[in-house]
Write a protein that holds these residues in place. Structure first.
Motif, PDB file in Angstrom:
ATOM      1  N   ALA A   1      43.028 -62.607 122.817  1.00  0.00           N
ATOM      2  CA  ALA A   1      43.672 -61.843 122.053  1.00  0.00           C
ATOM      3  C   ALA A   1      44.740 -62.462 121.133  1.00  0.00           C
ATOM      4  CB  ALA A   1      44.343 -60.402 122.934  1.00  0.00           C
ATOM      5  N   SER A   2      45.480 -63.172 121.564  1.00  0.00           N
ATOM      6  CA  SER A   2      46.586 -63.957 121.037  1.00  0.00           C
ATOM      7  C   SER A   2      45.996 -64.763 119.778  1.00  0.00           C
ATOM      8  CB  SER A   2      47.475 -64.782 121.825  1.00  0.00           C
ATOM      9  OG  SER A   2      46.850 -66.034 122.457  1.00  0.00           O
TER      10      SER A   2
ATOM     11  N   MET B   1      51.688 -59.166 134.175  1.00  0.00           N
ATOM     12  CA  MET B   1      50.051 -59.030 134.569  1.00  0.00           C
ATOM     13  C   MET B   1      49.667 -58.969 136.033  1.00  0.00           C
ATOM     14  SD  MET B   1      48.230 -60.830 131.293  1.00  0.00           S
ATOM     15  CE  MET B   1      46.425 -60.720 131.875  1.00  0.00           C
TER      16      MET B   1
ATOM     17  N   VAL C   1      50.491 -68.390 129.213  1.00  0.00           N
ATOM     18  CA  VAL C   1      50.102 -67.514 130.545  1.00  0.00           C
ATOM     19  C   VAL C   1      49.197 -68.227 131.090  1.00  0.00           C
ATOM     20  CG1 VAL C   1      48.845 -65.283 130.353  1.00  0.00           C
ATOM     21  CG2 VAL C   1      50.571 -65.635 128.829  1.00  0.00           C
TER      22      VAL C   1
ATOM     23  N   VAL D   1      44.346 -62.956 127.437  1.00  0.00           N
ATOM     24  CA  VAL D   1      45.437 -63.016 126.677  1.00  0.00           C
ATOM     25  C   VAL D   1      45.184 -63.934 125.526  1.00  0.00           C
ATOM     26  CG1 VAL D   1      48.026 -63.227 126.622  1.00  0.00           C
ATOM     27  CG2 VAL D   1      47.189 -62.258 128.682  1.00  0.00           C
TER      28      VAL D   1
ATOM     29  N   LEU E   1      51.374 -68.132 124.071  1.00  0.00           N
ATOM     30  CA  LEU E   1      50.947 -66.984 124.807  1.00  0.00           C
ATOM     31  C   LEU E   1      49.556 -67.412 125.392  1.00  0.00           C
ATOM     32  CD1 LEU E   1      51.504 -63.717 122.861  1.00  0.00           C
ATOM     33  CD2 LEU E   1      52.691 -64.499 125.083  1.00  0.00           C
ATOM     34  N   CYS E   2      48.534 -68.166 124.492  1.00  0.00           N
ATOM     35  CA  CYS E   2      47.376 -68.491 125.039  1.00  0.00           C
ATOM     36  C   CYS E   2      47.553 -69.775 125.791  1.00  0.00           C
ATOM     37  CB  CYS E   2      46.716 -69.377 123.724  1.00  0.00           C
ATOM     38  SG  CYS E   2      45.156 -70.081 123.966  1.00  0.00           S
TER      39      CYS E   2
ATOM     40  N   ALA F   1      55.719 -66.357 127.547  1.00  0.00           N
ATOM     41  CA  ALA F   1      54.511 -66.348 128.186  1.00  0.00           C
ATOM     42  C   ALA F   1      54.464 -66.079 129.477  1.00  0.00           C
ATOM     43  CB  ALA F   1      53.864 -67.435 127.490  1.00  0.00           C
TER      44      ALA F   1
ATOM     45  N   VAL G   1      54.853 -62.421 130.333  1.00  0.00           N
ATOM     46  CA  VAL G   1      53.599 -61.817 130.294  1.00  0.00           C
ATOM     47  C   VAL G   1      52.773 -61.903 131.670  1.00  0.00           C
ATOM     48  CG1 VAL G   1      51.560 -61.556 129.092  1.00  0.00           C
ATOM     49  CG2 VAL G   1      53.894 -61.716 127.781  1.00  0.00           C
ATOM     50  N   GLY G   2      52.469 -63.153 131.918  1.00  0.00           N
ATOM     51  CA  GLY G   2      51.684 -63.485 133.077  1.00  0.00           C
ATOM     52  C   GLY G   2      52.313 -62.897 134.276  1.00  0.00           C
TER      53      GLY G   2
ATOM     54  N   SER H   1      42.141 -62.988 134.946  1.00  0.00           N
ATOM     55  CA  SER H   1      42.034 -62.272 133.841  1.00  0.00           C
ATOM     56  C   SER H   1      43.161 -62.778 132.768  1.00  0.00           C
ATOM     57  CB  SER H   1      42.797 -60.886 134.260  1.00  0.00           C
ATOM     58  OG  SER H   1      44.064 -60.898 134.651  1.00  0.00           O
ATOM     59  N   LEU H   2      44.124 -63.935 133.190  1.00  0.00           N
ATOM     60  CA  LEU H   2      44.825 -64.484 132.480  1.00  0.00           C
ATOM     61  C   LEU H   2      44.221 -64.815 131.138  1.00  0.00           C
ATOM     62  CD1 LEU H   2      47.373 -66.034 135.226  1.00  0.00           C
ATOM     63  CD2 LEU H   2      47.592 -63.934 133.888  1.00  0.00           C
TER      64      LEU H   2
END
Length: 394
Positions: free
Chosen positions: A364-365, A348, A219, A361, A215-216, A341, A344-345, A357-358
């Motif tokens: 948080a991850s 968003m 995304v 994520v 995700l890191c 990932a 998710v992108g 803003s990407l």
């Protein structure tokens, strides 16, 4: 490092190149096969699905095959597959061929990791994993740009002819450099034991950390070009050089992760995700400024792959008594994570968030990954558990 690891590295380079080079020649492939570019994109997603689903299933099915024999057959299939892709008459056949090659990709990395750590002393396992992983990162620096250039000059089919030659070289290297008895199968662990080891907390916590890492990484990376162009203000002509620098950072990170894993495996898994969370915050803050953004992306790329090495080393260490399924789930998990990932992108962006803003994520991850790693460390210390010995050892 033993010379056989170089054969494993080169084969990883070949698989990494064929996975990612398709993106570089996608418009030419689409035109040549008479489909739209979006539809040609299924050649990318199909490959990922082949790794994620077919890889583990084929690894289980071939659990009784000696490891060198299996690696050789996988490389033969890879080589023949590249020839078939170069001659593919239509899109459907090309897609089927890519999926079949991807199944071999999943098998290769699962088996190669197990073979690689079996060739070295326990304290060298991290560097063995790092060297094999470096085949992927180096493919992004050398193989993909070179394959793209070949396709641009001589047509996309020439790219696959070049991959066919690369497959022949990799097969010969594996035949000559890997010892005959490497990874010989003595007593199969059995499917029940293969599944049982996945319940060890060291394994499933690493799989969670793996997902958080993807995700890191993906995304932002999936949309890195519009991020750099629209937010940072970098011209399209400069973007490839930024991506090349990220590839260099990834390669450096692989070996840093390998060295740290050899001495400080668990501390590395706790500290690096926390450091990456801070890096993602920096990327968010400096994204409008080109030079700081490029420097931050270099660090981000390095840490991404520095974390990947100890994740895989820890999984392989804690599944040494039944490694087949777990090892094949490593590339499978990474590819599922990439798919999640990217989705998710997209969600968003479709919800109205902007490209800047990407990276949030990733903050948080990586925070979640840090907490999971700390929890795993505390759990392990309290239980007093130690990694199992490899199957066949006493």
């Amino acid at each position: 490092m033993p010379l056989p690891l170089l054969a494993l590295f080169f084969a990883a380079f070949a698989f990494g190149t064929t996975e990612f080079v398709i993106a570089g020649v996608l418009p030419q492939v689409a035109e040549g096969l008479g489909v739209s570019i979006p539809n040609a994109g299924y050649l990318v997603s199909g490959y990922a699905i082949g790794i994620a689903i077919g890889g583990p299933l084929m690894t289980i099915a071939t659990g009784r095959v000696p490891r060198k024999t299996l690696l050789m057959w996988v490389l033969v299939a890879f080589t023949v597959g590249q020839l078939a892709c170069a001659l593919a008459p239509d899109f459907v056949s090309m897609l089927v061929l890519r999926v079949v090659i991807a199944v071999g990709h999943g098998v290769y990395f699962g088996v190669a990791m197990v073979v690689g750590i079996g060739l070295v002393r326990p304290e060298q396992r991290g560097m063995a994993v790092a060297l094999i992983l470096a085949g992927l990162t180096v493919s992004g620096i050398i193989g993909v740009p070179l394959g793209t250039a070949i396709g641009t000059i001589w047509g996309w089919r020439a790219t696959f002819w070049a991959m066919f030659v690369l497959g022949i070289i990799a097969t010969i290297a594996m035949a000559l450099l890997l010892p005959r008895g490497t990874g010989a199968v003595s007593a199969p662990a059995g499917l029940r034991n293969e599944v049982r080891v996945l319940g060890r907390q060291q394994v499933w916590t690493c799989l969670i950390i793996m997902l958080m890492l993807m995700l890191c990484q993906f995304v932002p990376y999936t949309y890195i070009t519009p991020l750099l162009q629209e937010v940072t203000g970098i011209s399209p002509a400069i973007v490839p050089f930024v991506l090349l620098l990220c590839g260099v950072g990834s390669t450096v990170g692989v070996f840093i992760g390998g060295r740290l894993s050899a001495r400080y495996l668990l501390p590395t898994l706790m500290i690096l995700p926390a450091l990456q969370a801070v890096t993602m915050l920096v990327i968010y803050l400096v994204s409008p400024y080109p030079l700081p953004m490029i420097a931050a992306l270099f660090v981000w790329s390095g840490i991404n792959f520095a974390i990947g090495t100890p994740i895989q080393t820890r999984i392989l260490s804690w599944t040494a008594d039944a490694p087949n399924l777990a090892s094949s789930l490593i590339p499978s998990g990474f590819n599922f994570g990439i798919a999640i990932a990217a989705s998710v992108g997209a969600l968003m962006l479709n919800a109205g968030f902007d490209y800047r803003s990407l990276p949030l994520v990733g903050i948080a991850s990586m925070s979640v990954a840090t907490l999971v790693a700390i929890g795993s460390y505390v759990w392990e210390k309290r239980s007093g558990a130690v990694p199992p010995k490899a199957a066949g050892q006493v």
